[in-house]
Design a protein around this motif. Sequence first.
Motif, PDB file in Angstrom:
ATOM      1  N   GLU A  39       0.789  -1.230   0.000  1.00 35.33           N
ATOM      2  CA  GLU A  39       0.000   0.000   0.000  1.00 35.33           C
ATOM      3  C   GLU A  39       0.826   1.287   0.000  1.00 35.33           C
ATOM      4  OE1 GLU A  39      -4.160  -1.465   1.993  1.00 35.33           O
ATOM      5  OE2 GLU A  39      -2.776  -0.360   3.280  1.00 35.33           O
ATOM      6  N   SER A  40       2.112   1.194   0.309  1.00 35.66           N
ATOM      7  CA  SER A  40       2.925   2.405   0.398  1.00 35.66           C
ATOM      8  C   SER A  40       4.396   2.071   0.192  1.00 35.66           C
ATOM      9  CB  SER A  40       2.746   3.067   1.771  1.00 35.66           C
ATOM     10  OG  SER A  40       3.657   4.120   1.950  1.00 35.66           O
ATOM     11  N   LYS A 107      -4.370   1.517   4.341  1.00 34.12           N
ATOM     12  CA  LYS A 107      -4.811   2.641   3.517  1.00 34.12           C
ATOM     13  C   LYS A 107      -6.300   2.951   3.704  1.00 34.12           C
ATOM     14  CE  LYS A 107      -3.707   4.443  -0.979  1.00 34.12           C
ATOM     15  NZ  LYS A 107      -3.039   4.158  -2.248  1.00 34.12           N
ATOM     16  N   TRP A 110      -6.654   5.461   6.474  1.00 34.19           N
ATOM     17  CA  TRP A 110      -5.989   6.756   6.452  1.00 34.19           C
ATOM     18  C   TRP A 110      -7.040   7.846   6.649  1.00 34.19           C
ATOM     19  CZ3 TRP A 110      -2.221   6.564   1.649  1.00 34.19           C
ATOM     20  CH2 TRP A 110      -1.239   5.583   1.863  1.00 34.19           C
TER      21      TRP A 110
END
Length: 184
Positions: A39-40, A107, A110
Motif C-alpha cells: 500500500e505504500s 490505507k 488513512w
Amino acid sequence: MDKIHKIIRLKDGRTCLIRPAVPADGAEYLRYLHMISGESDYLSFGVGELTDTPEDVRDSIAAMSTVRNHLSLMALVDGQIVANLTFRGGHRPRTAHVGEFGVSVLKEYWGHRIGPILMEQMIEWAKASGLIRKINLRVRPDNVRGIAIYERFGFQREGVLTRDMVIDGVFYDAVLMGLFIDPC
C-alpha cells in the motif's frame, strides 16, 4: 504498558480499540504486514520481502513485551489489525533512554486519526516510563504528509541519511527527526 487501552470512534461510526500487542496477535499481525506492504513505498519493506512466520511474529511480540523500553501497540476494528506502532529502545545502559519508532495504517483507514492517536499513546507511555528521554524516527523527504504530522507533535528535523533505502534501483534519503521527552 498494560494500561494502554483506548477505544475511539472512527468518522464512519465504527469503533477502534488501541491496545498493546500480545503474542496471540502473531498470525493476524503478519496478515496485516503483508497487506500494508503493497500500500505504500514509504515503508522499510515491500511486497514479498517479509519472510517471518506467524510463530516468529508471536515470539517477537512476546520478547518485546518483556523489555521496559519497547512498546508495540495495535489498533483493531472488528477484531482485525488496521494499524500498528512499534518503539524499540536501546539495549545498553548508554542508549536505553532513546529509541526509534515506526507507525503504519492500512490505507482504508488513512484520515481517521489512528496514526496520530497511536503516537499520542506512545508519547504518554514514554513520559510515564521514567526511562525514555528521546524518541527518534526516519521518514522519506517526499512523505510530506507524514513529516507534517510528526512536526505537529513537536518532532524536529535533525539530519539526513543519504541513500538510506533503495526501491527498484532508485535510492531514497531519510530525514532523521527527534522529540525530546524532557527538557535538555
